[in-house]
Design an enzyme around this catalytic site. Sequence first.
Site, short mmCIF file in Angstrom:
data_model
loop_
_atom_site.label_atom_id
_atom_site.label_comp_id
_atom_site.label_asym_id
_atom_site.label_seq_id
_atom_site.Cartn_x
_atom_site.Cartn_y
_atom_site.Cartn_z
N GLY A 1 -11.01 -12.76 -13.99
CA GLY A 1 -10.05 -11.68 -13.82
C GLY A 1 -9.53 -11.17 -15.15
O GLY A 1 -10.10 -11.45 -16.22
N THR B 1 -16.64 10.55 0.62
CA THR B 1 -15.89 10.60 1.88
C THR B 1 -14.61 9.75 1.84
O THR B 1 -14.03 9.49 2.89
CB THR B 1 -16.76 10.15 3.07
OG1 THR B 1 -17.14 8.77 2.88
CG2 THR B 1 -17.99 11.02 3.20
N SER C 1 -5.55 -9.94 -17.13
CA SER C 1 -4.10 -9.88 -17.03
C SER C 1 -3.53 -9.06 -18.17
O SER C 1 -4.10 -9.01 -19.27
CB SER C 1 -3.50 -11.29 -17.05
OG SER C 1 -3.85 -11.95 -18.25
N ASP D 1 -11.44 -4.25 2.29
CA ASP D 1 -12.34 -3.15 1.96
C ASP D 1 -13.80 -3.53 2.14
O ASP D 1 -14.62 -2.72 2.59
CB ASP D 1 -12.10 -2.67 0.52
CG ASP D 1 -10.79 -1.93 0.36
OD1 ASP D 1 -10.33 -1.32 1.35
OD2 ASP D 1 -10.24 -1.94 -0.75
N ASP E 1 -14.31 6.61 1.22
CA ASP E 1 -14.58 5.37 1.95
C ASP E 1 -13.91 4.19 1.28
O ASP E 1 -13.28 4.31 0.22
CB ASP E 1 -16.09 5.15 2.08
CG ASP E 1 -16.47 4.62 3.46
OD1 ASP E 1 -15.71 3.81 4.00
OD2 ASP E 1 -17.53 5.02 3.97
N ASP E 2 -14.06 3.00 1.90
CA ASP E 2 -13.29 1.83 1.48
C ASP E 2 -13.85 1.12 0.26
O ASP E 2 -13.13 0.41 -0.43
CB ASP E 2 -13.20 0.85 2.65
CG ASP E 2 -12.49 1.46 3.84
OD1 ASP E 2 -11.30 1.79 3.71
OD2 ASP E 2 -13.13 1.64 4.89
N ASP F 1 -10.63 0.83 7.18
CA ASP F 1 -9.38 0.09 7.37
C ASP F 1 -8.19 1.03 7.21
O ASP F 1 -8.25 2.05 6.52
CB ASP F 1 -9.28 -1.15 6.48
CG ASP F 1 -9.21 -0.86 5.00
OD1 ASP F 1 -9.49 0.29 4.60
OD2 ASP F 1 -8.89 -1.78 4.22
N CYS G 1 0.81 -1.22 0.00
CA CYS G 1 0.00 0.00 0.00
C CYS G 1 0.84 1.27 0.00
O CYS G 1 0.31 2.36 -0.12
CB CYS G 1 -0.96 -0.02 1.18
SG CYS G 1 -2.34 -1.15 0.95
N ASP H 1 -8.47 -3.49 -5.22
CA ASP H 1 -7.18 -3.09 -4.65
C ASP H 1 -6.09 -3.95 -5.27
O ASP H 1 -6.26 -5.16 -5.40
CB ASP H 1 -7.18 -3.25 -3.14
CG ASP H 1 -6.39 -2.16 -2.44
OD1 ASP H 1 -5.26 -1.88 -2.91
OD2 ASP H 1 -6.87 -1.59 -1.45
#
Length: 350
Positions: free
Chosen positions: A139, A48, A141, A91, A50-51, A227, A17, A68
């Site tokens: 996903g 705000t 790639s 999150d 937020d997560d 978090d 992170c 993330d």
Amino acid sequence: MNDQAIRLTSLAHGGGCGCKLAPSVLRQLIDSNPAVHSYRQLLVGTETGDDAAVWQLDDHTCVIAATDFFMPMVDEPYDFGRIAAANALSDVYAMGGKPIFALAILGMPIGKVPPAVVRQILKGGEAICGEAGIPVAGGHSIDSPEPIYGLVVIGICRPQDVRRNADAQAGDVLILTKPLGVGIYSAAFKKGALGPQAYAEMIASMTKLNSIGAELARDPAVHAITDVTGFGLLGHALEMARGSKVTLALDADDLPLLAQAADFVQRGFVTGASERNWLSYSEEVKLPPGFPQWRQRLLTDPQTSGGLLVSCAPERAEPIVQMIIAAGYPGARTIGLATIGKPIIRVMAS
């Protein structure tokens, strides 16, 4: 190519992170986005910081969506995958939700990282998702100049269980569920100063799921959750203060720390992100007179898959801390209070 010779961290300019854009830069980018308030069912958007985003489907169900991803902060590919997955899942937990499935995000420098190493990264992510009881259902790639891995995570919760970062109330007690110091440990790791015991402590912290968030959200005494990740404790606490329009008073003497974090930071192990964090929000933080720089750096240290910052009614604070500890988070502590005042952070210390 010898897979054991691959040092993932040598292929990336940053890691974990700590790769995040500075908070001040991110605010400029988000503030320029079109308003989304016209969408009645969008309960939580970008307003705000937020997560995750939250969309209400009906009277009983909300969908939570988060993403993330980052570059490696460790060289072991399986651990990298586990850390990135736990961080992404956090999150959804921080919003009070339960994950239901994930999608992988993968970028790898083709020709530098062999397929066997990439498979280990993916296996690590799948293992953590397995702990959460969800599949990696797909996903995307790409060929990228630096290794990147993360997840899109979809979760659900009841509307009454949504916990924003903007609902802390004056008088609330603040709780942190995991110790600080991950960024400091990662800086020591990159310079070869982190011993096996400290490395194991770091990995254990970063791969511990924040699943306690879903349980906390069912308690009406818990008013707000977020978090603590790349902006450090001060940055994410400041987002809570701004959104809730309260002052957050943090007691630096009560902060839980990884066992060697204070020692390492006093020896100069600090990330560049820690310095960027401080420059981004220092004007909104009031430190006590004579507060040493090394203690400030603990507060700005970027956490990867860090703990939850919880704001709850004072009469429930101690039972909630004990419940969190019993659930497998021995570092959980009360660390401060929300008070009436302008949205700043006030740091206290003896």
